[in-house]
Design a protein around this motif. Structure first.
Motif, PDB file in Angstrom:
ATOM      1  N   MET A  37       7.195  -6.378  -4.597  1.00 34.05           N
ATOM      2  CA  MET A  37       5.934  -6.747  -3.967  1.00 34.05           C
ATOM      3  C   MET A  37       4.740  -6.082  -4.656  1.00 34.05           C
ATOM      4  O   MET A  37       3.664  -6.681  -4.761  1.00 34.05           O
ATOM      5  N   LYS A  38       4.916  -4.877  -5.134  1.00 36.02           N
ATOM      6  CA  LYS A  38       3.832  -4.206  -5.851  1.00 36.02           C
ATOM      7  C   LYS A  38       3.513  -4.939  -7.147  1.00 36.02           C
ATOM      8  O   LYS A  38       2.342  -5.107  -7.507  1.00 36.02           O
ATOM      9  N   ARG A  39       4.552  -5.402  -7.856  1.00 35.88           N
ATOM     10  CA  ARG A  39       4.331  -6.152  -9.097  1.00 35.88           C
ATOM     11  C   ARG A  39       3.628  -7.479  -8.809  1.00 35.88           C
ATOM     12  O   ARG A  39       2.704  -7.876  -9.527  1.00 35.88           O
ATOM     13  N   THR A  40       4.073  -8.159  -7.759  1.00 34.51           N
ATOM     14  CA  THR A  40       3.468  -9.440  -7.400  1.00 34.51           C
ATOM     15  C   THR A  40       2.014  -9.250  -6.969  1.00 34.51           C
ATOM     16  O   THR A  40       1.135 -10.033  -7.347  1.00 34.51           O
ATOM     17  N   THR A  41       1.773  -8.219  -6.193  1.00 33.04           N
ATOM     18  CA  THR A  41       0.405  -7.912  -5.746  1.00 33.04           C
ATOM     19  C   THR A  41      -0.519  -7.719  -6.939  1.00 33.04           C
ATOM     20  O   THR A  41      -1.630  -8.255  -6.979  1.00 33.04           O
ATOM     21  N   GLN A  42      -0.054  -6.969  -7.919  1.00 28.59           N
ATOM     22  CA  GLN A  42      -0.850  -6.721  -9.122  1.00 28.59           C
ATOM     23  C   GLN A  42      -1.019  -7.995  -9.947  1.00 28.59           C
ATOM     24  O   GLN A  42      -2.109  -8.268 -10.466  1.00 28.59           O
ATOM     25  N   ALA A  43       0.045  -8.789 -10.058  1.00 34.31           N
ATOM     26  CA  ALA A  43      -0.004 -10.002 -10.870  1.00 34.31           C
ATOM     27  C   ALA A  43      -1.052 -10.994 -10.362  1.00 34.31           C
ATOM     28  O   ALA A  43      -1.695 -11.691 -11.156  1.00 34.31           O
ATOM     29  N   PHE A  44      -1.241 -11.039  -9.044  1.00 36.94           N
ATOM     30  CA  PHE A  44      -2.207 -11.966  -8.460  1.00 36.94           C
ATOM     31  C   PHE A  44      -3.595 -11.332  -8.273  1.00 36.94           C
ATOM     32  O   PHE A  44      -4.496 -11.964  -7.745  1.00 36.94           O
ATOM     33  N   GLY A  45      -3.742 -10.101  -8.705  1.00 40.81           N
ATOM     34  CA  GLY A  45      -5.051  -9.455  -8.637  1.00 40.81           C
ATOM     35  C   GLY A  45      -5.421  -8.883  -7.289  1.00 40.81           C
ATOM     36  O   GLY A  45      -6.597  -8.594  -7.033  1.00 40.81           O
ATOM     37  N   PHE A  46      -4.420  -8.686  -6.400  1.00 34.58           N
ATOM     38  CA  PHE A  46      -4.710  -8.093  -5.099  1.00 34.58           C
ATOM     39  C   PHE A  46      -4.633  -6.572  -5.176  1.00 34.58           C
ATOM     40  O   PHE A  46      -4.139  -6.004  -6.152  1.00 34.58           O
ATOM     41  N   LYS A  47      -5.092  -5.915  -4.114  1.00 36.38           N
ATOM     42  CA  LYS A  47      -5.088  -4.448  -4.062  1.00 36.38           C
ATOM     43  C   LYS A  47      -3.854  -3.903  -3.349  1.00 36.38           C
ATOM     44  O   LYS A  47      -3.297  -2.879  -3.744  1.00 36.38           O
ATOM     45  N   THR A  48      -3.439  -4.555  -2.278  1.00 43.17           N
ATOM     46  CA  THR A  48      -2.352  -4.024  -1.463  1.00 43.17           C
ATOM     47  C   THR A  48      -1.687  -5.153  -0.679  1.00 43.17           C
ATOM     48  O   THR A  48      -2.197  -6.271  -0.639  1.00 43.17           O
ATOM     49  N   PHE A  49      -0.542  -4.846  -0.068  1.00 48.29           N
ATOM     50  CA  PHE A  49       0.167  -5.854   0.715  1.00 48.29           C
ATOM     51  C   PHE A  49       0.718  -5.240   1.995  1.00 48.29           C
ATOM     52  O   PHE A  49       0.876  -4.028   2.115  1.00 48.29           O
ATOM     53  N   LEU A  50       1.023  -6.093   2.939  1.00 54.81           N
ATOM     54  CA  LEU A  50       1.652  -5.679   4.191  1.00 54.81           C
ATOM     55  C   LEU A  50       2.555  -6.801   4.673  1.00 54.81           C
ATOM     56  O   LEU A  50       2.141  -7.961   4.718  1.00 54.81           O
ATOM     57  N   ILE A  51       3.801  -6.471   4.991  1.00 58.99           N
ATOM     58  CA  ILE A  51       4.715  -7.413   5.645  1.00 58.99           C
ATOM     59  C   ILE A  51       4.985  -6.851   7.030  1.00 58.99           C
ATOM     60  O   ILE A  51       5.417  -5.702   7.167  1.00 58.99           O
ATOM     61  N   CYS A  52       4.704  -7.629   8.047  1.00 64.25           N
ATOM     62  CA  CYS A  52       4.900  -7.120   9.409  1.00 64.25           C
ATOM     63  C   CYS A  52       5.296  -8.240  10.354  1.00 64.25           C
ATOM     64  O   CYS A  52       5.076  -9.415  10.069  1.00 64.25           O
ATOM     65  N   MET A  53       5.912  -7.864  11.462  1.00 61.01           N
ATOM     66  CA  MET A  53       6.168  -8.814  12.534  1.00 61.01           C
ATOM     67  C   MET A  53       4.833  -9.181  13.173  1.00 61.01           C
ATOM     68  O   MET A  53       3.891  -8.384  13.148  1.00 61.01           O
ATOM     69  N   VAL A  54       4.737 -10.371  13.739  1.00 57.30           N
ATOM     70  CA  VAL A  54       3.534 -10.723  14.488  1.00 57.30           C
ATOM     71  C   VAL A  54       3.591  -9.935  15.788  1.00 57.30           C
ATOM     72  O   VAL A  54       4.507 -10.144  16.605  1.00 57.30           O
ATOM     73  N   PRO A  55       2.658  -9.000  16.000  1.00 60.97           N
ATOM     74  CA  PRO A  55       2.722  -8.129  17.186  1.00 60.97           C
ATOM     75  C   PRO A  55       2.641  -8.916  18.495  1.00 60.97           C
ATOM     76  O   PRO A  55       1.961  -9.933  18.581  1.00 60.97           O
ATOM     77  N   SER A  56       3.342  -8.432  19.493  1.00 65.33           N
ATOM     78  CA  SER A  56       3.272  -9.048  20.817  1.00 65.33           C
ATOM     79  C   SER A  56       1.905  -8.760  21.432  1.00 65.33           C
ATOM     80  O   SER A  56       1.163  -7.895  20.960  1.00 65.33           O
ATOM     81  N   PHE A  57       1.580  -9.460  22.508  1.00 62.36           N
ATOM     82  CA  PHE A  57       0.266  -9.298  23.133  1.00 62.36           C
ATOM     83  C   PHE A  57       0.059  -7.900  23.708  1.00 62.36           C
ATOM     84  O   PHE A  57      -1.071  -7.429  23.809  1.00 62.36           O
ATOM     85  N   ASP A  58       1.151  -7.224  24.081  1.00 62.02           N
ATOM     86  CA  ASP A  58       1.010  -5.894  24.660  1.00 62.02           C
ATOM     87  C   ASP A  58       1.188  -4.778  23.623  1.00 62.02           C
ATOM     88  O   ASP A  58       1.155  -3.600  23.979  1.00 62.02           O
ATOM     89  N   ALA A  59       1.360  -5.144  22.361  1.00 59.85           N
ATOM     90  CA  ALA A  59       1.518  -4.129  21.307  1.00 59.85           C
ATOM     91  C   ALA A  59       0.210  -3.366  21.116  1.00 59.85           C
ATOM     92  O   ALA A  59      -0.882  -3.932  21.243  1.00 59.85           O
ATOM     93  N   GLU A  60       0.314  -2.084  20.814  1.00 61.63           N
ATOM     94  CA  GLU A  60      -0.875  -1.256  20.652  1.00 61.63           C
ATOM     95  C   GLU A  60      -1.081  -0.768  19.224  1.00 61.63           C
ATOM     96  O   GLU A  60      -2.207  -0.469  18.828  1.00 61.63           O
ATOM     97  N   LYS A  61      -0.005  -0.682  18.437  1.00 67.36           N
ATOM     98  CA  LYS A  61      -0.123  -0.133  17.086  1.00 67.36           C
ATOM     99  C   LYS A  61       0.508  -1.062  16.062  1.00 67.36           C
ATOM    100  O   LYS A  61       1.613  -1.581  16.254  1.00 67.36           O
ATOM    101  N   LEU A  62      -0.191  -1.257  14.944  1.00 66.65           N
ATOM    102  CA  LEU A  62       0.316  -2.100  13.873  1.00 66.65           C
ATOM    103  C   LEU A  62       1.483  -1.428  13.158  1.00 66.65           C
ATOM    104  O   LEU A  62       2.402  -2.110  12.699  1.00 66.65           O
ATOM    105  N   ALA A  63       1.469  -0.110  13.074  1.00 71.66           N
ATOM    106  CA  ALA A  63       2.520   0.618  12.360  1.00 71.66           C
ATOM    107  C   ALA A  63       3.902   0.301  12.922  1.00 71.66           C
ATOM    108  O   ALA A  63       4.881   0.226  12.176  1.00 71.66           O
ATOM    109  N   SER A  64       3.986   0.080  14.227  1.00 67.70           N
ATOM    110  CA  SER A  64       5.279  -0.191  14.843  1.00 67.70           C
ATOM    111  C   SER A  64       5.810  -1.574  14.485  1.00 67.70           C
ATOM    112  O   SER A  64       7.007  -1.847  14.606  1.00 67.70           O
ATOM    113  N   ALA A  65       4.920  -2.468  14.046  1.00 68.98           N
ATOM    114  CA  ALA A  65       5.329  -3.818  13.658  1.00 68.98           C
ATOM    115  C   ALA A  65       5.530  -3.940  12.153  1.00 68.98           C
ATOM    116  O   ALA A  65       6.050  -4.945  11.671  1.00 68.98           O
TER     117      ALA A  65
END
Length: 251
Positions: A37-65
């Motif tokens: 993912m780091k190689r792909t991020t660089q290849a497309f000219g992006f700075k960073t990436f994040l893969i996460c679950m779509v948080p539930s409505f009652d979720a409070e923190k992104l880190a947990s997802a």
């Protein structure tokens, strides 16, 4: 420093992901996926990436997802400390659509009803050179929804790039579910540095040697290793390495 939020055009190019299907299929661990993912991020000219679950409505923190990311710790920490998740336009859209979309900092900044504390996070995004987030929704066979997000400068991605990124997102997420590293214990999320320190420990390197390889202090390396041992409920580094291998974090 002047912000340039004017959209940049992206010339049509040959696919930058290469033979991504076979390369992704060959990934064996979460660490392999981070490097890809780091190689792909660089290849497309992006700075960073994040893969996460779509948080539930009652979720409070992104880190947990979060499943996989190389986002600066400062960004993730600030996001959760001021509860941006509850006011995230991107997360709200993810709950409403399965179609890829882009969201600029400028669009978010102009949104009515946005809490004042999000200004702190927006300023931090700009400091890190992030002016746009590109969301690619994905899901698994059980219907669990997630997203792959690439962030960086503001660009108008051509349809060819959007299609390629969507396919990469689908293949990477499916491969992660196959590796199963985050399903086996959803409460254990290792950072990139923790995985690196464990990998070099597994290779027989001392804390001093790992510090030299990663450009860190020996104290910092010991901190990472002690912290990851606690996360994995291991009595020492050796056991932490064994558990990390069994869970697929390292090979």
């Amino acid at each position: 420093m002047r912000d340039t939020l004017m959209a940049e055009s992206v010339e049509k190019e040959q696919p930058r992901g290469g033979d991504f299907a076979s390369e992704i299929a060959a990934l064996e661990t979460q660490f392999d996926a981070i490097r890809y993912m780091k190689r792909t991020t660089q290849a497309f000219g992006f700075k960073t990436f994040l893969i996460c679950m779509v948080p539930s409505f009652d979720a409070e923190k992104l880190a947990s997802a979060s499943i996989l990311s190389n986002m600066p710790a400062e960004l993730m920490g600030k996001y959760d400390s001021i509860s941006v998740l509850k006011h995230s336009t991107g997360i709200r859209r993810l709950r409403e659509t399965t179609t890829p979309f882009q969201l600029t900092v400028e669009e978010w900044e102009k949104e009515a009803g946005r809490p004042a504390q999000t200004n702190e996070y927006i300023a931090l995004l700009r400091e890190h050179g992030i002016f746009q987030a590109n969301y690619f929704p994905v899901h698994d066979a059980d219907g669990s929804r997630a997203t792959v997000i690439w962030m960086g400068k503001r660009v108008d991605l051509p349809m060819t790039a959007m299609m390629e990124l969507q396919m990469i997102a689908i293949h990477v997420y499916n491969r992660l579910t196959e590796i199963g590293s985050f399903w086996k214990d959803p409460n254990v999320a290792l950072s990139e540095r923790e995985i690196q320190c464990l990998s070099w420990t597994a290779a027989g390197k001392t804390s001093s040697e790992i510090a030299g390889i990663l450009g860190l202090s020996e104290h910092t390396v010991n901190h990472y290793l002690n912290h990851v041992s606690k996360k994995l409920d291991a009595v020492n580094r050796t056991q932490a390495v064994v558990k990390a291998m069994k869970k697929g974090y390292i090979s």
